[in-house]
Write a protein that holds these residues in place. Structure first.
Motif, PDB file in Angstrom:
ATOM      1  N   LYS A   1      -0.018  31.281   4.606  1.00  0.00           N
ATOM      2  CA  LYS A   1      -0.998  30.935   5.645  1.00  0.00           C
ATOM      3  C   LYS A   1      -1.343  29.446   5.589  1.00  0.00           C
ATOM      4  N   LYS A   2      -1.532  28.934   4.388  1.00  0.00           N
ATOM      5  CA  LYS A   2      -1.863  27.514   4.236  1.00  0.00           C
ATOM      6  C   LYS A   2      -0.708  26.627   4.699  1.00  0.00           C
ATOM      7  N   LEU A   3       0.504  27.026   4.355  1.00  0.00           N
ATOM      8  CA  LEU A   3       1.678  26.250   4.758  1.00  0.00           C
ATOM      9  C   LEU A   3       1.845  26.253   6.267  1.00  0.00           C
ATOM     10  N   GLN A   4       1.501  27.368   6.895  1.00  0.00           N
ATOM     11  CA  GLN A   4       1.593  27.435   8.362  1.00  0.00           C
ATOM     12  C   GLN A   4       0.569  26.496   8.988  1.00  0.00           C
ATOM     13  N   VAL A   5      -0.641  26.512   8.478  1.00  0.00           N
ATOM     14  CA  VAL A   5      -1.679  25.608   8.997  1.00  0.00           C
ATOM     15  C   VAL A   5      -1.273  24.153   8.783  1.00  0.00           C
ATOM     16  N   ALA A   6      -0.671  23.876   7.620  1.00  0.00           N
ATOM     17  CA  ALA A   6      -0.237  22.513   7.318  1.00  0.00           C
ATOM     18  C   ALA A   6       1.051  22.129   8.042  1.00  0.00           C
ATOM     19  N   GLN A   7       1.664  23.111   8.739  1.00  0.00           N
ATOM     20  CA  GLN A   7       2.923  22.904   9.474  1.00  0.00           C
ATOM     21  C   GLN A   7       4.033  22.394   8.544  1.00  0.00           C
ATOM     22  N   ASP A   8       4.054  22.948   7.331  1.00  0.00           N
ATOM     23  CA  ASP A   8       5.041  22.559   6.326  1.00  0.00           C
ATOM     24  C   ASP A   8       6.232  23.511   6.389  1.00  0.00           C
TER      25      ASP A   8
ATOM     26  N   GLU B   1      12.379  33.983  -6.978  1.00  0.00           N
ATOM     27  CA  GLU B   1      11.234  34.335  -7.807  1.00  0.00           C
ATOM     28  C   GLU B   1      10.178  33.238  -7.764  1.00  0.00           C
ATOM     29  N   ALA B   2       9.995  32.618  -6.610  1.00  0.00           N
ATOM     30  CA  ALA B   2       9.046  31.525  -6.478  1.00  0.00           C
ATOM     31  C   ALA B   2       7.641  31.960  -6.872  1.00  0.00           C
ATOM     32  N   SER B   3       6.925  31.079  -7.544  1.00  0.00           N
ATOM     33  CA  SER B   3       5.543  31.337  -7.934  1.00  0.00           C
ATOM     34  C   SER B   3       4.621  30.481  -7.078  1.00  0.00           C
ATOM     35  N   THR B   4       3.335  30.754  -7.162  1.00  0.00           N
ATOM     36  CA  THR B   4       2.377  29.961  -6.384  1.00  0.00           C
ATOM     37  C   THR B   4       2.394  28.502  -6.825  1.00  0.00           C
ATOM     38  N   GLN B   5       2.565  28.237  -8.111  1.00  0.00           N
ATOM     39  CA  GLN B   5       2.580  26.848  -8.569  1.00  0.00           C
ATOM     40  C   GLN B   5       3.809  26.109  -8.061  1.00  0.00           C
ATOM     41  N   SER B   6       4.970  26.769  -8.143  1.00  0.00           N
ATOM     42  CA  SER B   6       6.201  26.093  -7.722  1.00  0.00           C
ATOM     43  C   SER B   6       6.249  25.889  -6.220  1.00  0.00           C
ATOM     44  N   MET B   7       5.470  26.663  -5.471  1.00  0.00           N
ATOM     45  CA  MET B   7       5.519  26.581  -4.014  1.00  0.00           C
ATOM     46  C   MET B   7       4.375  25.779  -3.406  1.00  0.00           C
ATOM     47  N   ARG B   8       3.568  25.172  -4.218  1.00  0.00           N
ATOM     48  CA  ARG B   8       2.366  24.556  -3.673  1.00  0.00           C
ATOM     49  C   ARG B   8       2.670  23.410  -2.705  1.00  0.00           C
ATOM     50  N   GLY B   9       3.671  22.621  -2.978  1.00  0.00           N
ATOM     51  CA  GLY B   9       4.074  21.597  -2.019  1.00  0.00           C
ATOM     52  C   GLY B   9       3.154  20.389  -1.948  1.00  0.00           C
ATOM     53  N   HIS B  10       2.437  20.062  -3.036  1.00  0.00           N
ATOM     54  CA  HIS B  10       1.638  18.838  -3.031  1.00  0.00           C
ATOM     55  C   HIS B  10       2.520  17.645  -3.365  1.00  0.00           C
ATOM     56  N   ALA B  11       1.971  16.446  -3.243  1.00  0.00           N
ATOM     57  CA  ALA B  11       2.756  15.223  -3.444  1.00  0.00           C
ATOM     58  C   ALA B  11       2.711  14.712  -4.876  1.00  0.00           C
ATOM     59  N   GLY B  12       1.982  15.411  -5.757  1.00  0.00           N
ATOM     60  CA  GLY B  12       1.784  14.884  -7.093  1.00  0.00           C
ATOM     61  C   GLY B  12       0.696  13.819  -7.060  1.00  0.00           C
ATOM     62  N   PRO B  13       0.427  13.150  -8.182  1.00  0.00           N
ATOM     63  CA  PRO B  13      -0.573  12.078  -8.186  1.00  0.00           C
ATOM     64  C   PRO B  13      -0.135  10.942  -7.261  1.00  0.00           C
ATOM     65  N   ILE B  14      -1.015  10.491  -6.388  1.00  0.00           N
ATOM     66  CA  ILE B  14      -0.706   9.401  -5.458  1.00  0.00           C
ATOM     67  C   ILE B  14      -1.916   8.470  -5.373  1.00  0.00           C
ATOM     68  N   ALA B  15      -1.658   7.211  -5.014  1.00  0.00           N
ATOM     69  CA  ALA B  15      -2.743   6.235  -4.945  1.00  0.00           C
ATOM     70  C   ALA B  15      -2.445   5.171  -3.900  1.00  0.00           C
ATOM     71  N   MET B  16      -3.509   4.508  -3.454  1.00  0.00           N
ATOM     72  CA  MET B  16      -3.382   3.430  -2.485  1.00  0.00           C
ATOM     73  C   MET B  16      -4.571   2.490  -2.662  1.00  0.00           C
ATOM     74  N   LEU B  17      -4.407   1.241  -2.212  1.00  0.00           N
ATOM     75  CA  LEU B  17      -5.534   0.320  -2.212  1.00  0.00           C
ATOM     76  C   LEU B  17      -5.450  -0.609  -1.020  1.00  0.00           C
ATOM     77  N   ASP B  18      -6.602  -1.141  -0.621  1.00  0.00           N
ATOM     78  CA  ASP B  18      -6.663  -2.133   0.445  1.00  0.00           C
ATOM     79  C   ASP B  18      -7.908  -2.970   0.221  1.00  0.00           C
ATOM     80  N   MET B  19      -8.044  -4.038   1.001  1.00  0.00           N
ATOM     81  CA  MET B  19      -9.200  -4.927   0.885  1.00  0.00           C
ATOM     82  C   MET B  19      -9.852  -5.104   2.249  1.00  0.00           C
ATOM     83  N   ALA B  20      -9.837  -4.049   3.045  1.00  0.00           N
ATOM     84  CA  ALA B  20     -10.364  -4.114   4.406  1.00  0.00           C
ATOM     85  C   ALA B  20     -11.838  -3.729   4.492  1.00  0.00           C
ATOM     86  N   ALA B  21     -12.394  -3.162   3.434  1.00  0.00           N
ATOM     87  CA  ALA B  21     -13.759  -2.650   3.501  1.00  0.00           C
ATOM     88  C   ALA B  21     -14.796  -3.764   3.566  1.00  0.00           C
TER      89      ALA B  21
END
Length: 358
Positions: free
Chosen positions: A12-19, A61-81
């Motif tokens: 259901k979550k993957l459908q909402v996320a259109q993944d 035999e996919a598990s919930t962890q293996s199927m989560r589909g997140h990007a892993g740790p990610i980061a960004m920065l800017d100086m626009a604030a």
């Protein structure tokens, strides 16, 4: 909750996320209910015009962890604030579901001005990662470096007797789990040095690079009283119209010599803020300019007389010009808004983050 139900909820979550790619991985799952739900979700997405990959990895035999589909740790920065202030964004997947999204404002003295925490679903976090990589053409910021910067800023804010923003200590355990130990010194962008190791530094006028990076809008980041006084004495009686830019730079160089207030600013707040400029130039694809600015910050921190480092006079000139413009605004009654911990810096909330009320 059973594994089957957990996977059905994930569908259901993957459908909402259109993944569609993640749903394809479940299309041939050993569990009939999961397989049926995934195929139905794919059909719904296709009916909406969502492109679904023709082939995808299939794990029986996919598990919930293996199927989560997140990007892993990610980061960004800017100086626009805000001028001279860095906004750092860090997203760390939770152990079970979703991700913790941290957005912080850090000033050039490494003080934490603002901090907010949000919740992202796996799908939102995955889209955020894709967007950041697309915008930066695959170049990325080290999440570990950003996490260490957040932790370091928290410590510097506390030691400076400034009030810590709400929520930061509540989420410190997440940074602790991710990094393991607190940084023992100010985190340097080693990931940037590695990325630029084979890049030749730009030979373009440093003043132009700094102007494009909006350095001329920064507030004064060093004690300039002595410099202003000496510069005023040197230029007293000179006709403004007769002074060339070369003459002005020469006077700045002479007045900067052995100025301890300037040296402290160059080695600290100015070098700190310029390092973030270098990272932003790297993300924008201006690699040669990024190398030029990073080389400058390295020299500022290591030189016995940082005021004599090549190009520093351009930086000092921009700082003095900014201070002079601020003085004119103040005299005209147009006071700039003071920067404080409670100021709302305009973080735009969208579908990729929900405020963490926990």
């Amino acid at each position: 909750m059973s594994e089957t139900q957990a996977l059905l909820d994930e569908v259901k979550k993957l459908q909402v996320a259109q993944d569609g790619a993640a749903l394809k991985q479940l299309e041939d799952h050993a569990d009939k209910k999961v397989r049926k739900a995934a195929r139905k979700a794919i059909h719904v997405l296709r009916a909406k015009g969502i492109e679904i990959p023709e082939q995808a990895r299939s794990w029986n035999e996919a598990s919930t962890q293996s199927m989560r589909g997140h990007a892993g740790p990610i980061a960004m920065l800017d100086m626009a604030a805000s001028p001279g202030v860095t906004r750092m964004t860090l997203s760390l997947p939770n152990e079970d579901d979703g991700a913790a999204l941290f957005v912080a404002l850090i000033d050039p003295s490494d003080r934490l001005l603002n901090f907010a925490a949000y919740y992202q679903t796996d799908g939102q976090q995955s889209r955020t990662g894709r967007d950041w990589q697309r915008d930066a053409d695959g170049r990325v910021v080290s999440p570990a470096w950003v996490a260490a910067r957040l932790w370091w800023a928290r410590e510097q804010t506390h030691r400076s007797n400034f009030q810590l923003p709400a929520q930061v200590d509540e989420h410190l355990p997440t940074l602790t789990k991710f990094l393991g130990t607190a940084p023992g010194e100010r985190p340097q962008p080693s990931f940037l040095d590695e990325a630029l190791a084979e890049v030749e530094a730009s030979t373009e006028d440093l003043g132009n690079i700094l102007m494009v990076s909006a350095v001329h809008t920064w507030p004064l980041l060093f004690d300039a009283n002595a410099l202003f006084e000496d510069l005023g004495n040197r230029m007293e009686g000179l006709e403004a119209a007769s002074i060339t830019n070369e003459d002005r730079l020469a006077h700045i160089v002479a007045s900067s010599k052995d100025d301890e207030g300037l040296r402290t600013g160059l080695r600290g707040p100015l070098a700190n803020a310029l390092d973030d400029v270098a990272v932003i130039l790297f993300l924008d694809g201006s690699l040669a300019d990024a190398r030029r600015v990073r080389d400058l910050t390295t020299a500022l921190r290591t030189a016995d007389a940082p005021e004599s480092v090549e190009g520093v006079v351009n930086l000092v000139q921009l700082q003095l010009t900014s201070a002079a413009m601020q003085q004119l605004r103040d005299q005209g009654g147009q006071q700039d808004h003071d920067h404080d911990h409670d100021h709302d810096h305009g973080h735009v909330h969208d579908e990729n983050c929900d405020h963490d009320h926990d």
